[in-house]
Write an enzyme that holds these catalytic residues in place. Structure first.
Site, PDB file in Angstrom:
ATOM      1  N   ASP A   1      -8.846  10.342   1.959  1.00 10.31           N
ATOM      2  CA  ASP A   1     -10.476  10.400   1.540  1.00 10.31           C
ATOM      3  C   ASP A   1     -10.891   9.236   2.317  1.00 10.31           C
ATOM      4  O   ASP A   1     -10.711   8.395   2.822  1.00 10.31           O
ATOM      5  CB  ASP A   1     -10.555  10.426   0.204  1.00 10.31           C
TER       6      ASP A   1
ATOM      7  N   TYR B   1       1.815   4.939  -1.922  1.00  7.06           N
ATOM      8  CA  TYR B   1       0.741   4.413  -1.870  1.00  7.06           C
ATOM      9  C   TYR B   1       0.723   3.278  -2.705  1.00  7.06           C
ATOM     10  O   TYR B   1       1.271   2.948  -3.716  1.00  7.06           O
ATOM     11  CB  TYR B   1      -0.309   5.464  -2.515  1.00  7.06           C
TER      12      TYR B   1
END
Lengths: 244, 244
Positions: free
Chosen positions: A52, A110
């Site tokens: 994003d 992540y």
């Protein structure tokens, strides 16, 4: 025809994420423009995930097909000479024609970084989520352990993702504290749309005793997005590694 | 009249260092402008050191005198509301009228961060010095130990500093490796002009076997700037803490 795999580091601050879209600059677009100017071809890059707006990557993986005579391991330096300073190719190599960076991925790690102090950040403000209030780290650690394993994570996804199933496996979930920085590392076979950021928003609520640390399993079982915490900003998020 | 001490974090990327000068924006100027608009006074801030262009600070200390009725510990939030996002006051408190952040300092810790890999940085490029070639860390550690103690560091200063003596004491010198990042922490009773950056440039030469790791003592004894390595860029440097 060759299939070339790239490992990329990028600072997502100025980009509207990875995937090409109208009226916004994305990593994919900048990379494809560089590749097209190098090869004279019309290259479509296959990315391992949609990141994003504002999200960073240290080990993003993508691949593309080319007829170019440039040796695959030389692509790195040639592309880097065409990229802006916030995107860099770490590695380029030839892979089999069957390799697809998205569908062959076996997992990802992540990181999510929280600056946990009263004052806003002056250094590295684009790389952290700033949270003022003190957090109960013991409760957060207890909650983290309940995410491990294979579950239906419907309660931890935003609408709009393209995934066929909401079942995912979290393989490890760790946290490191350094001064006022709290850095989380989460590894799974895949992540739903906004899943890491919603997990982080839920942990913040656990750390403030707004959600009981033992109730994570119940939230997972509920499959109800409203039971989980908010989706935290993308600035703290970084795709560290993709596994094949 | 009150004497107020501030601890400041700043990202030095866009500034020409701490100290006020003509035709360039500095941290001191931005801070004094904020203080003047808050108090209506003409405040001169006393800084603990001159940091150079592009150098950062997590724990810079300064002090100023004011007749303002604002409680000293409230200055933090009031000043922060007037500062740009790359400067933030971490703490404000009243100190005795004798306190002078420069002359009362008993020591400082600086960090210097090297990104040691082939590819340039895409993330955090303003916070590291990028060095491509591999470094002999064993030789660097051996060299680091020879800086410890009290020495005349004339060989490790640039011309232009205002210090009366070149004798300084290095109290500790440590290095941490994390992935491709090498972070040095050096603590001393004070540092000469560009001293940390010249020490770092010398260590790079040691790491490339261009300077023998055992010859640091000889370079110190020579008091000859030409014997030491180059002055590395300010981007990697950060003032971590000032001791009183």
């Amino acid at each position: 025809m060759k299939n070339v795999k790239l490992i990329i580091e990028y600072d997502g601050t100025l980009y509207s994420g990875w995937q090409i879209q109208d009226n916004a600059i994305t990593i994919q677009e900048v990379l494809e423009n560089a590749l097209n100017s190098i090869t004279g071809e019309q290259i479509k890059v296959v990315g391992s995930s949609r990141t994003d707006s504002g999200v960073h990557a240290r080990g993003y993986v993508c691949n593309f097909f080319t007829e170019s005579k440039i040796p695959p391991d030389r692509f790195r330096d040639v592309i880097n000479s065409k990229l802006p300073k916030d995107i860099v190719i770490i590695e380029s190599e030839e892979v089999s024609l069957e390799f697809n960076s998205r569908f062959c991925s076996k997992g990802k790690t992540y990181s999510y970084t929280i600056l946990n102090r009263m004052q806003r950040p002056a250094i590295g403000s684009n790389y952290v989520y700033h949270y003022r209030n003190s957090l109960n780290m013991e409760a957060i650690r207890e909650a983290m352990s309940q995410f491990l394993g294979t579950h239906d994570f419907s309660a931890f996804k935003s609408t709009g993702g393209s995934a066929k199933t909401s079942i995912r496996t979290i393989k490890s979930f760790e946290v490191v504290k350094k001064d006022d920085y709290i850095i989380f590392y989460i590894t799974g076979d895949g992540f739903l749309y906004n899943m890491v950021r919603i997990i982080m928003g839920t942990l913040i609520k656990v750390g403030r005793d707004k959600i009981d640390s033992c109730s994570i399993k119940d939230i997972i079982l509920s499959k109800d997005r409203n039971m989980a915490g908010p989706c935290l900003p993308g600035t703290g998020l970084c795709l560290e590694k993709v596994y094949y």
